[in-house]
Write an enzyme that holds these catalytic residues in place. Sequence first.
Site, PDB file in Angstrom:
ATOM      1  N   HIS A 266      13.905  -4.444  55.317  1.00  0.00           N
ATOM      2  CA  HIS A 266      12.872  -5.485  55.253  1.00  0.00           C
ATOM      3  C   HIS A 266      12.747  -6.116  53.862  1.00  0.00           C
ATOM      4  O   HIS A 266      12.129  -7.158  53.716  1.00  0.00           O
ATOM      5  CB  HIS A 266      11.515  -4.941  55.725  1.00  0.00           C
ATOM      6  CG  HIS A 266      10.814  -4.038  54.754  1.00  0.00           C
ATOM      7  ND1 HIS A 266      10.847  -2.662  54.839  1.00  0.00           N
ATOM      8  CD2 HIS A 266      10.037  -4.315  53.683  1.00  0.00           C
ATOM      9  CE1 HIS A 266      10.122  -2.135  53.867  1.00  0.00           C
ATOM     10  NE2 HIS A 266       9.615  -3.127  53.150  1.00  0.00           N
TER      11      HIS A 266
ATOM     12  N   ASP B 286      15.535   0.670  59.121  1.00  0.00           N
ATOM     13  CA  ASP B 286      15.003  -0.058  57.970  1.00  0.00           C
ATOM     14  C   ASP B 286      15.755   0.285  56.683  1.00  0.00           C
ATOM     15  O   ASP B 286      15.158   0.552  55.648  1.00  0.00           O
ATOM     16  CB  ASP B 286      13.505   0.220  57.804  1.00  0.00           C
ATOM     17  CG  ASP B 286      12.855  -0.750  56.822  1.00  0.00           C
ATOM     18  OD1 ASP B 286      13.399  -1.858  56.642  1.00  0.00           O
ATOM     19  OD2 ASP B 286      11.820  -0.401  56.221  1.00  0.00           O
TER      20      ASP B 286
ATOM     21  N   SER C 236       8.949  -0.634  48.144  1.00  0.00           N
ATOM     22  CA  SER C 236       9.885  -0.475  49.256  1.00  0.00           C
ATOM     23  C   SER C 236      11.329  -0.446  48.781  1.00  0.00           C
ATOM     24  O   SER C 236      11.766  -1.311  48.030  1.00  0.00           O
ATOM     25  CB  SER C 236       9.717  -1.621  50.248  1.00  0.00           C
ATOM     26  OG  SER C 236       8.474  -1.547  50.899  1.00  0.00           O
TER      27      SER C 236
END
Length: 390
Positions: free
Chosen positions: A134, A166, A242
């Site tokens: 992402h 992911d 992230s």
Amino acid sequence: MKKLNTKTLIFTIVIAIVIGATFFTSCITFNKPDSTTVTDTAVTTAVTTATPLTTSATTLTTNTTTWTPTGGSTIQVNTPLPNIADVVALVKPAVVSINTEVLSYDWFNRPYTQEGAGSGWIIDSNGIIVTNNHVVEGAQTITVTLDNGATYTADTKSVYTDAYNDLAIIKINATGLPSLETGDASSLRLGDWVIAIGNALGQGTRVTEGIVSRKDVSLSVDTNNTLYNLLETSAAINAGNSGGPLVNLKGQVVGITSAKIASVGVEGMGYAISISTALPVIEELVTKGYVTRPYLGVQLYTVDQLAIKEFDLKIDKGVLIVDASAGSPAANAGLKTGDVIVSIGGKDVTTVEELTTVLHSAIIGQPLEVKYWRGGTESTITVTPSDTPR
């Protein structure tokens, strides 16, 4: 009249004397409990019981045995708190900041550029960087900034992703880079120290510390995807973290920070993809550029009261097939919409997560036994999973 009044007066005086004497006697008896003239049994008993108060209390204290909790085992702590600064000094040179530009459109279908920020870490000194899908998904441009300030523009054709887990890797044109070692996430215990390092809020590398709060967590990140085998940590995770590494006190990567729960009253609930789950995916992305996994070609839903009512199910546990794609392994084997799978590969399943875990551990091309209910009848068939269509 006079005679009557005189008698009445005398009678009244006598009654008053008797009543007065009675009250006077009662007061004396109540106020003087040590008097030998007391004959009321109830009063005598009360006085006798109440008199040796000090003696009774002393005797009770003397004769009562002492009690302490049994407790349990304790740990002798002979080591100081961890030196997090040493771990950071070891890890930080291999952590990178990732900035992206994504082409988006407004309400009037006018294009505009949306900027994003994330993190990553170098797994191979020849310029292979790990991050989240992402972070780079849909990016027109990707800029990687190393800890030493060197900046690289990644070729989007050198970005390989796996949306299901992911995960993504980026290849930059560089060699001799500092890289990180991976650790053993399965050996982590609840309460073990971990450190998150990343480009939090896009403001440069930040470090937060915490512990492992839970293991083997499943978390729905959107309506179409659930992440499995996550590590929950109390280390602060923010936007921009992230893709960054979650490391143990040896400086080994045990997780890849991926998500957090953001809600009023919720604190210290950040999540990282376990390196145990990530490493096989990373290896496939590096060697093949994509991930192969067993595929049935079905959309699934965990049976609940809504599904029971909507599909008029005769069973209250299992995994409902919402759709079976034409030509898919499931459709070719005879499975249909409305069927409820209760076992696959010899393992009972009651949730989509359980079925998915079994399926992903299967081998492509190797038949799986599937037990399912259609209406009020249970049947068994064999399904041979294929490679997931790209």
